[in-house]
Scaffold this motif. Structure first.
Motif, PDB file in Angstrom:
ATOM      1  N   GLN A  87     -41.331  36.079  25.803  1.00 47.55           N
ATOM      2  CA  GLN A  87     -40.820  35.070  24.886  1.00 47.55           C
ATOM      3  C   GLN A  87     -40.607  33.790  25.674  1.00 47.55           C
ATOM      4  N   GLY A  88     -40.834  32.669  25.051  1.00 45.50           N
ATOM      5  CA  GLY A  88     -40.593  31.395  25.692  1.00 45.50           C
ATOM      6  C   GLY A  88     -40.520  30.298  24.656  1.00 45.50           C
ATOM      7  N   GLU A  89     -39.728  29.299  24.962  1.00 50.97           N
ATOM      8  CA  GLU A  89     -39.571  28.188  24.032  1.00 50.97           C
ATOM      9  C   GLU A  89     -39.949  26.845  24.636  1.00 50.97           C
ATOM     10  N   THR A  90     -40.123  26.799  25.946  1.00 52.19           N
ATOM     11  CA  THR A  90     -40.379  25.516  26.598  1.00 52.19           C
ATOM     12  C   THR A  90     -41.568  25.632  27.553  1.00 52.19           C
ATOM     13  N   CYS A  91     -42.061  24.487  27.969  1.00 54.61           N
ATOM     14  CA  CYS A  91     -43.114  24.478  28.988  1.00 54.61           C
ATOM     15  C   CYS A  91     -42.599  25.060  30.301  1.00 54.61           C
ATOM     16  N   ALA A  92     -41.319  24.951  30.557  1.00 53.64           N
ATOM     17  CA  ALA A  92     -40.748  25.560  31.767  1.00 53.64           C
ATOM     18  C   ALA A  92     -40.891  27.083  31.707  1.00 53.64           C
ATOM     19  N   ASP A  93     -40.744  27.667  30.519  1.00 48.56           N
ATOM     20  CA  ASP A  93     -40.947  29.110  30.362  1.00 48.56           C
ATOM     21  C   ASP A  93     -42.409  29.481  30.624  1.00 48.56           C
ATOM     22  N   VAL A  94     -43.321  28.636  30.163  1.00 47.52           N
ATOM     23  CA  VAL A  94     -44.746  28.864  30.401  1.00 47.52           C
ATOM     24  C   VAL A  94     -45.042  28.749  31.894  1.00 47.52           C
ATOM     25  N   ARG A  95     -44.469  27.749  32.540  1.00 50.29           N
ATOM     26  CA  ARG A  95     -44.663  27.582  33.985  1.00 50.29           C
ATOM     27  C   ARG A  95     -44.183  28.812  34.732  1.00 50.29           C
ATOM     28  N   THR A  96     -43.008  29.323  34.393  1.00 52.67           N
ATOM     29  CA  THR A  96     -42.481  30.523  35.042  1.00 52.67           C
ATOM     30  C   THR A  96     -43.423  31.706  34.843  1.00 52.67           C
ATOM     31  N   ALA A  97     -43.927  31.876  33.636  1.00 49.71           N
ATOM     32  CA  ALA A  97     -44.854  32.970  33.354  1.00 49.71           C
ATOM     33  C   ALA A  97     -46.139  32.823  34.177  1.00 49.71           C
ATOM     34  N   LEU A  98     -46.661  31.598  34.272  1.00 48.05           N
ATOM     35  CA  LEU A  98     -47.871  31.378  35.058  1.00 48.05           C
ATOM     36  C   LEU A  98     -47.621  31.672  36.527  1.00 48.05           C
ATOM     37  N   TRP A  99     -46.495  31.216  37.063  1.00 49.24           N
ATOM     38  CA  TRP A  99     -46.172  31.476  38.469  1.00 49.24           C
ATOM     39  C   TRP A  99     -46.055  32.984  38.699  1.00 49.24           C
ATOM     40  N   ASP A 100     -45.430  33.713  37.763  1.00 53.01           N
ATOM     41  CA  ASP A 100     -45.311  35.166  37.888  1.00 53.01           C
ATOM     42  C   ASP A 100     -46.698  35.822  37.866  1.00 53.01           C
ATOM     43  N   LEU A 101     -47.568  35.335  36.987  1.00 51.20           N
ATOM     44  CA  LEU A 101     -48.924  35.874  36.908  1.00 51.20           C
ATOM     45  C   LEU A 101     -49.688  35.606  38.205  1.00 51.20           C
ATOM     46  N   LEU A 102     -49.609  34.393  38.696  1.00 47.40           N
ATOM     47  CA  LEU A 102     -50.281  34.055  39.954  1.00 47.40           C
ATOM     48  C   LEU A 102     -49.755  34.910  41.103  1.00 47.40           C
ATOM     49  N   ASP A 103     -48.443  35.071  41.152  1.00 51.01           N
ATOM     50  CA  ASP A 103     -47.836  35.880  42.207  1.00 51.01           C
ATOM     51  C   ASP A 103     -48.312  37.326  42.115  1.00 51.01           C
ATOM     52  N   SER A 104     -48.430  37.851  40.908  1.00 51.86           N
ATOM     53  CA  SER A 104     -48.871  39.243  40.742  1.00 51.86           C
ATOM     54  C   SER A 104     -50.322  39.438  41.155  1.00 51.86           C
ATOM     55  N   GLN A 105     -51.077  38.351  41.194  1.00 53.54           N
ATOM     56  CA  GLN A 105     -52.486  38.410  41.601  1.00 53.54           C
ATOM     57  C   GLN A 105     -52.664  37.989  43.063  1.00 53.54           C
ATOM     58  N   ASP A 106     -51.532  37.896  43.790  1.00 54.39           N
ATOM     59  CA  ASP A 106     -51.533  37.525  45.208  1.00 54.39           C
ATOM     60  C   ASP A 106     -52.133  36.142  45.458  1.00 54.39           C
ATOM     61  N   VAL A 107     -51.915  35.232  44.521  1.00 57.25           N
ATOM     62  CA  VAL A 107     -52.377  33.855  44.677  1.00 57.25           C
ATOM     63  C   VAL A 107     -51.262  33.059  45.353  1.00 57.25           C
ATOM     64  N   GLN A 108     -51.592  32.405  46.440  1.00 55.46           N
ATOM     65  CA  GLN A 108     -50.642  31.557  47.147  1.00 55.46           C
ATOM     66  C   GLN A 108     -50.633  30.179  46.481  1.00 55.46           C
ATOM     67  N   ILE A 109     -49.462  29.710  46.078  1.00 52.86           N
ATOM     68  CA  ILE A 109     -49.328  28.388  45.463  1.00 52.86           C
ATOM     69  C   ILE A 109     -48.867  27.413  46.534  1.00 52.86           C
ATOM     70  N   THR A 110     -49.716  26.437  46.838  1.00 50.66           N
ATOM     71  CA  THR A 110     -49.361  25.427  47.836  1.00 50.66           C
ATOM     72  C   THR A 110     -48.768  24.210  47.138  1.00 50.66           C
TER      73      THR A 110
END
Length: 79
Positions: free
Chosen positions: A14-37
């Protein structure tokens, strides 16, 4: 939102803001072992904002990663 990881059941969020979407994307990237620089952060935030705008306008948006992972957005209200 749905977080889609190859070989796993989709994870609804569930999410209501773009910040919620950002958190979900960061979690997805982290789960795929993607390093965010630091260099990546600005571009990823721009993608999140674009996806939020598209979902608000069209009711749906998706961000797909290499390897089949994805984040889908569906809304009937403003993000």
């Amino acid at each position: 939102m749905l977080l889609i990881r190859p070989g796993q059941s989709p994870e609804p969020r569930q999410g209501e803001t773009c910040a919620d979407v950002r958190t979900a994307l960061w979690d997805l990237l982290d789960s795929q072992d993607v390093q965010i620089t630091d260099t990546d952060t600005g571009r990823l935030v721009a993608l999140v904002v674009a996806a939020c705008s598209q979902a608000e306008r069209d009711g749906f948006a998706a961000l797909q990663l290499d390897g089949g992972a994805a984040l889908t957005l569906r809304t009937t209200a403003t993000l």
